[in-house]
Scaffold this motif. Structure first.
Motif, mmCIF file in Angstrom:
data_model
loop_
_atom_site.group_PDB
_atom_site.id
_atom_site.type_symbol
_atom_site.label_atom_id
_atom_site.label_comp_id
_atom_site.label_asym_id
_atom_site.label_seq_id
_atom_site.Cartn_x
_atom_site.Cartn_y
_atom_site.Cartn_z
ATOM 1 N N GLU A 198 0.821 -1.204 0.000
ATOM 2 C CA GLU A 198 0.000 0.000 0.000
ATOM 3 C C GLU A 198 0.859 1.259 0.000
ATOM 4 O O GLU A 198 0.529 2.250 -0.658
ATOM 5 C CB GLU A 198 -0.961 -0.009 1.173
ATOM 6 C CG GLU A 198 -2.075 -1.021 0.998
ATOM 7 C CD GLU A 198 -2.937 -1.192 2.228
ATOM 8 O OE1 GLU A 198 -2.757 -0.442 3.206
ATOM 9 O OE2 GLU A 198 -3.788 -2.099 2.210
ATOM 10 N N ARG B 5 -6.135 6.885 3.443
ATOM 11 C CA ARG B 5 -5.557 5.535 3.355
ATOM 12 C C ARG B 5 -6.110 4.686 4.484
ATOM 13 O O ARG B 5 -6.278 5.153 5.600
ATOM 14 C CB ARG B 5 -4.028 5.589 3.498
ATOM 15 C CG ARG B 5 -3.349 6.111 2.242
ATOM 16 C CD ARG B 5 -1.855 6.086 2.339
ATOM 17 N NE ARG B 5 -1.354 4.729 2.578
ATOM 18 C CZ ARG B 5 -0.075 4.446 2.766
ATOM 19 N NH1 ARG B 5 0.828 5.388 2.756
ATOM 20 N NH2 ARG B 5 0.300 3.209 2.984
ATOM 21 N N ASN B 6 -6.413 3.448 4.156
ATOM 22 C CA ASN B 6 -6.897 2.477 5.145
ATOM 23 C C ASN B 6 -8.116 2.980 5.914
ATOM 24 O O ASN B 6 -8.212 2.817 7.123
ATOM 25 C CB ASN B 6 -5.783 2.090 6.114
ATOM 26 C CG ASN B 6 -4.574 1.548 5.388
ATOM 27 O OD1 ASN B 6 -3.521 2.170 5.402
ATOM 28 N ND2 ASN B 6 -4.713 0.429 4.728
ATOM 29 N N ASP C 52 -8.479 0.842 0.713
ATOM 30 C CA ASP C 52 -7.029 0.984 0.809
ATOM 31 C C ASP C 52 -6.588 2.417 0.568
ATOM 32 O O ASP C 52 -5.861 2.997 1.375
ATOM 33 C CB ASP C 52 -6.331 0.050 -0.183
ATOM 34 C CG ASP C 52 -6.543 -1.412 0.148
ATOM 35 O OD1 ASP C 52 -6.723 -1.738 1.342
ATOM 36 O OD2 ASP C 52 -6.527 -2.235 -0.784
#
Length: 119
Positions: free
Chosen positions: A12, A29-30, A39
């Motif tokens: 990632e 992100r995440n 993601d």
């Protein structure tokens, strides 16, 4: 040998760096909610991009981008709706991209970016 989570996190990070170098601006992100995790969420000009990252050590189970099945695609669409409901981001275009990261011993990782991989 990195754990599965470490491998995924590494992939990632490589994907985020790749997308940034390609001119996208990473917004999130995440991101997690009850239904799962996105993601990477990024902006590419006027498009809001929901990006799934798949990382592999080899091709024994196929190319990493092949791991985004129709079931996973449906889940990503749901997650995108949840993300949009939780954030004040608007875009005339929504796009789903897939980034495959193939981590190779003693060589740089191979990154494959499929723009608009599915609807």
């Amino acid at each position: 040998m990195p754990t599965r989570n470490e491998l995924g996190s590494h992939g990632e990070s490589l994907a985020a760096a790749y997308l940034t170098s390609a001119g996208l601006r990473v917004l999130d992100r995440n991101w997690r909610c009850r239904e799962g995790e996105l993601d990477i969420v990024a902006r590419d000009g006027d498009a809001l991009v929901f990006c799934e990252v798949k990382t592999r050590r080899g091709l024994g189970f196929g190319d990493p981008v092949e791991a985004v099945t129709p079931v996973k695609q449906r889940r990503l669409r749901t997650l995108a709706q949840r993300w949009l409901a939780a954030h004040d981001e608007h875009a005339p275009e929504l796009r789903f991209d897939v980034v495959g990261v193939l981590v190779r011993p003693s060589r740089p990782a191979l990154v494959t970016h499929l723009r608009a991989a599915f609807l």
